[in-house]
Design a protein around this motif. Structure first.
Motif, PDB file in Angstrom:
ATOM      1  N   VAL A   1       0.819  -1.211   0.000  1.00 11.01           N
ATOM      2  CA  VAL A   1       0.000   0.000   0.000  1.00 11.01           C
ATOM      3  C   VAL A   1       0.854   1.262   0.000  1.00 11.01           C
ATOM      4  N   GLU A   2       2.072   1.166   0.510  1.00  9.66           N
ATOM      5  CA  GLU A   2       2.946   2.335   0.488  1.00  9.66           C
ATOM      6  C   GLU A   2       3.550   2.562  -0.898  1.00  9.66           C
ATOM      7  N   SER A   3       3.860   1.482  -1.623  1.00 11.10           N
ATOM      8  CA  SER A   3       4.476   1.645  -2.943  1.00 11.10           C
ATOM      9  C   SER A   3       3.454   1.672  -4.071  1.00 11.10           C
ATOM     10  N   ARG A   4       2.296   1.053  -3.854  1.00  3.88           N
ATOM     11  CA  ARG A   4       1.166   1.094  -4.785  1.00  3.88           C
ATOM     12  C   ARG A   4       1.555   0.716  -6.221  1.00  3.88           C
ATOM     13  N   PRO A   5       2.103  -0.494  -6.399  1.00  6.30           N
ATOM     14  CA  PRO A   5       2.506  -0.908  -7.752  1.00  6.30           C
ATOM     15  C   PRO A   5       1.297  -1.205  -8.632  1.00  6.30           C
ATOM     16  N   GLU A   6       1.512  -1.142  -9.937  1.00  9.59           N
ATOM     17  CA  GLU A   6       0.490  -1.549 -10.898  1.00  9.59           C
ATOM     18  C   GLU A   6       0.740  -3.019 -11.235  1.00  9.59           C
ATOM     19  N   LEU A   7      -0.193  -3.851 -10.852  1.00  4.25           N
ATOM     20  CA  LEU A   7      -0.022  -5.298 -10.988  1.00  4.25           C
ATOM     21  C   LEU A   7      -1.221  -5.886 -11.727  1.00  4.25           C
ATOM     22  N   ALA A   8      -0.940  -6.647 -12.768  1.00  3.52           N
ATOM     23  CA  ALA A   8      -2.021  -7.268 -13.537  1.00  3.52           C
ATOM     24  C   ALA A   8      -2.035  -8.778 -13.418  1.00  3.52           C
ATOM     25  N   SER A   9      -0.992  -9.358 -12.815  1.00  5.11           N
ATOM     26  CA  SER A   9      -0.905 -10.810 -12.735  1.00  5.11           C
ATOM     27  C   SER A   9      -0.049 -11.204 -11.541  1.00  5.11           C
ATOM     28  N   VAL A  10      -0.103 -12.489 -11.210  1.00  2.00           N
ATOM     29  CA  VAL A  10       0.745 -12.997 -10.138  1.00  2.00           C
ATOM     30  C   VAL A  10       2.216 -12.809 -10.495  1.00  2.00           C
ATOM     31  N   GLY A  11       2.544 -12.972 -11.776  1.00  4.48           N
ATOM     32  CA  GLY A  11       3.907 -12.753 -12.226  1.00  4.48           C
ATOM     33  C   GLY A  11       4.373 -11.334 -11.971  1.00  4.48           C
ATOM     34  N   ASP A  12       3.491 -10.364 -12.191  1.00  9.72           N
ATOM     35  CA  ASP A  12       3.835  -8.971 -11.906  1.00  9.72           C
ATOM     36  C   ASP A  12       4.147  -8.780 -10.431  1.00  9.72           C
ATOM     37  N   PHE A  13       3.355  -9.422  -9.576  1.00 12.35           N
ATOM     38  CA  PHE A  13       3.599  -9.311  -8.139  1.00 12.35           C
ATOM     39  C   PHE A  13       4.950  -9.908  -7.778  1.00 12.35           C
ATOM     40  N   VAL A  14       5.273 -11.064  -8.325  1.00 10.59           N
ATOM     41  CA  VAL A  14       6.555 -11.709  -8.039  1.00 10.59           C
ATOM     42  C   VAL A  14       7.703 -10.793  -8.473  1.00 10.59           C
ATOM     43  N   ASP A  15       7.582 -10.202  -9.655  1.00 13.40           N
ATOM     44  CA  ASP A  15       8.631  -9.297 -10.144  1.00 13.40           C
ATOM     45  C   ASP A  15       8.773  -8.083  -9.239  1.00 13.40           C
ATOM     46  N   TRP A  16       7.648  -7.515  -8.810  1.00 12.27           N
ATOM     47  CA  TRP A  16       7.698  -6.351  -7.906  1.00 12.27           C
ATOM     48  C   TRP A  16       8.371  -6.731  -6.598  1.00 12.27           C
ATOM     49  N   ALA A  17       7.983  -7.869  -6.027  1.00  9.57           N
ATOM     50  CA  ALA A  17       8.536  -8.281  -4.746  1.00  9.57           C
ATOM     51  C   ALA A  17      10.045  -8.493  -4.848  1.00  9.57           C
ATOM     52  N   ARG A  18      10.463  -9.159  -5.893  1.00 11.01           N
ATOM     53  CA  ARG A  18      11.901  -9.402  -6.065  1.00 11.01           C
ATOM     54  C   ARG A  18      12.649  -8.088  -6.248  1.00 11.01           C
ATOM     55  N   GLY A  19      12.029  -7.152  -6.945  1.00  7.90           N
ATOM     56  CA  GLY A  19      12.656  -5.850  -7.129  1.00  7.90           C
ATOM     57  C   GLY A  19      12.819  -5.084  -5.827  1.00  7.90           C
ATOM     58  N   CYS A  20      11.995  -5.442  -4.818  1.00  4.42           N
ATOM     59  CA  CYS A  20      12.091  -4.827  -3.488  1.00  4.42           C
ATOM     60  C   CYS A  20      13.003  -5.624  -2.561  1.00  4.42           C
ATOM     61  N   GLY A  21      13.671  -6.646  -3.095  1.00  9.59           N
ATOM     62  CA  GLY A  21      14.583  -7.439  -2.280  1.00  9.59           C
ATOM     63  C   GLY A  21      13.932  -8.590  -1.535  1.00  9.59           C
ATOM     64  N   MET A  22      12.674  -8.892  -1.826  1.00 10.25           N
ATOM     65  CA  MET A  22      11.982  -9.986  -1.161  1.00 10.25           C
ATOM     66  C   MET A  22      12.197 -11.290  -1.921  1.00 10.25           C
ATOM     67  N   VAL A  23      12.301 -12.369  -1.183  1.00 11.76           N
ATOM     68  CA  VAL A  23      12.453 -13.687  -1.797  1.00 11.76           C
ATOM     69  C   VAL A  23      11.061 -14.290  -1.950  1.00 11.76           C
ATOM     70  N   VAL A  24      10.561 -14.276  -3.164  1.00 13.00           N
ATOM     71  CA  VAL A  24       9.250 -14.839  -3.490  1.00 13.00           C
ATOM     72  C   VAL A  24       9.441 -15.767  -4.670  1.00 13.00           C
ATOM     73  N   GLU A  25       9.052 -17.014  -4.508  1.00 15.37           N
ATOM     74  CA  GLU A  25       9.246 -18.011  -5.547  1.00 15.37           C
ATOM     75  C   GLU A  25       7.909 -18.612  -5.955  1.00 15.37           C
ATOM     76  N   ARG A  26       7.795 -18.896  -7.234  1.00 16.86           N
ATOM     77  CA  ARG A  26       6.586 -19.549  -7.738  1.00 16.86           C
ATOM     78  C   ARG A  26       6.797 -21.053  -7.742  1.00 16.86           C
ATOM     79  N   GLU A  27       5.806 -21.750  -7.207  1.00 17.39           N
ATOM     80  CA  GLU A  27       5.773 -23.204  -7.257  1.00 17.39           C
ATOM     81  C   GLU A  27       4.452 -23.626  -7.865  1.00 17.39           C
ATOM     82  N   GLU A  28       4.344 -24.890  -8.201  1.00 17.58           N
ATOM     83  CA  GLU A  28       3.103 -25.385  -8.801  1.00 17.58           C
ATOM     84  C   GLU A  28       1.921 -25.182  -7.869  1.00 17.58           C
TER      85      GLU A  28
END
Length: 250
Positions: free
Chosen positions: A210-237
């Motif tokens: 809510v502080e950064s308010r990214p524009e996200l259209a998919s789960v992939g966008d969220f993963v990319d945003w999180a990684r760009g913020c230094g967070m370790v987020v991985e996609r699994e099946e």
């Protein structure tokens, strides 16, 4: 993109002067019929304090929760993100958010409630006590909510990052294209599920959103945003794996 949070057992007292529960202003209006049914059942139950304590699985020292339920139709309301308190919600600090952050939360954050089904972050709700495992006479919460909540999420038309506990996922599965987030610790080189830091991580993650308010259209966008913020987020099946330490900065 919708980020779906669990509720909390604890609720903040009070509310906006002169306000009261109004189903017509709640998000996901298709849920209003079961909402009215569950509210009516809970108010009926609250007339018997002893039965309420058993059904809600609470001790006598929490009998004030029964009084809350008895009065909930006329009680003052607060935005849901302010009403809920505790480990998930404290990091978000809803009352101190900027206007822009509050607006983003209103569009992108929802909460799963045993009483109201889904509510938007800014939906005005009263204080109440009802959990996913409460034994409400004549009402199965899972049967009441599962199909309507699932349909409401499909109608919303947005992929979901599901931050709910498994018990609340049972009250309405997220639609295809969504991802359930599992919070793990990697502090000692072995990944394991968390309890306390699980909840804190979810709240901190939403706070950063809510502080950064990214524009996200998919789960992939969220993963990319999180990684760009230094967070370790991985996609699994089975969904997403979020490493707690990377979110909390530990």
């Amino acid at each position: 993109m919708l980020f779906l949070l669990p509720p909390s057992e604890t609720k903040r007292d009070g509310g906006v002067e002169g306000s009261s529960l109004d189903f017509d202003v709640l998000s996901f209006p298709a849920l209003n019929r079961p909402r009215r049914s569950v509210v009516a059942a809970l108010v009926r139950l609250s007339r018997d304090v002893d039965a309420s304590l058993v059904a809600l699985k609470i001790s006598d020292r929490l009998r004030f929760e029964v009084e809350r339920n008895r009065a909930l139709r006329g009680s003052e309301t607060l935005p849901a993100l302010e009403r809920y308190t505790g480990v998930v919600y404290d990091p978000i600090g809803a009352a101190a958010l900027s206007q822009e952050a509050t607006a983003w939360a209103g569009e992108h954050v929802a909460i799963q409630s045993a009483l109201f089904g889904l509510v938007g972050a800014l939906d005005p709700i009263p204080a109440y006590r009802l959990s996913h495992d409460s034994r409400l006479p004549g009402v199965s919460l899972a049967k009441t909510w599962a199909a309507p909540v699932a349909r409401a999420l499909v109608l919303r038309g947005a992929p979901v990052v599901d931050l709910r506990s498994e018990a609340y996922v049972d009250l309405g599965p997220a639609p295809p294209g969504s991802a359930y987030a599992r919070i793990v610790s990697d502090a000692d080189g072995r990944r394991r599920a968390l309890n306390h830091f699980n909840k804190k991580t979810k709240g901190t993650l939403v706070s950063r959103l809510v502080e950064s308010r990214p524009e996200l259209a998919s789960v992939g966008d969220f993963v990319d945003w999180a990684r760009g913020c230094g967070m370790v987020v991985e996609r699994e099946e089975s969904g997403l794996v979020v490493v707690s330490e990377s979110v909390l900065g530990l």
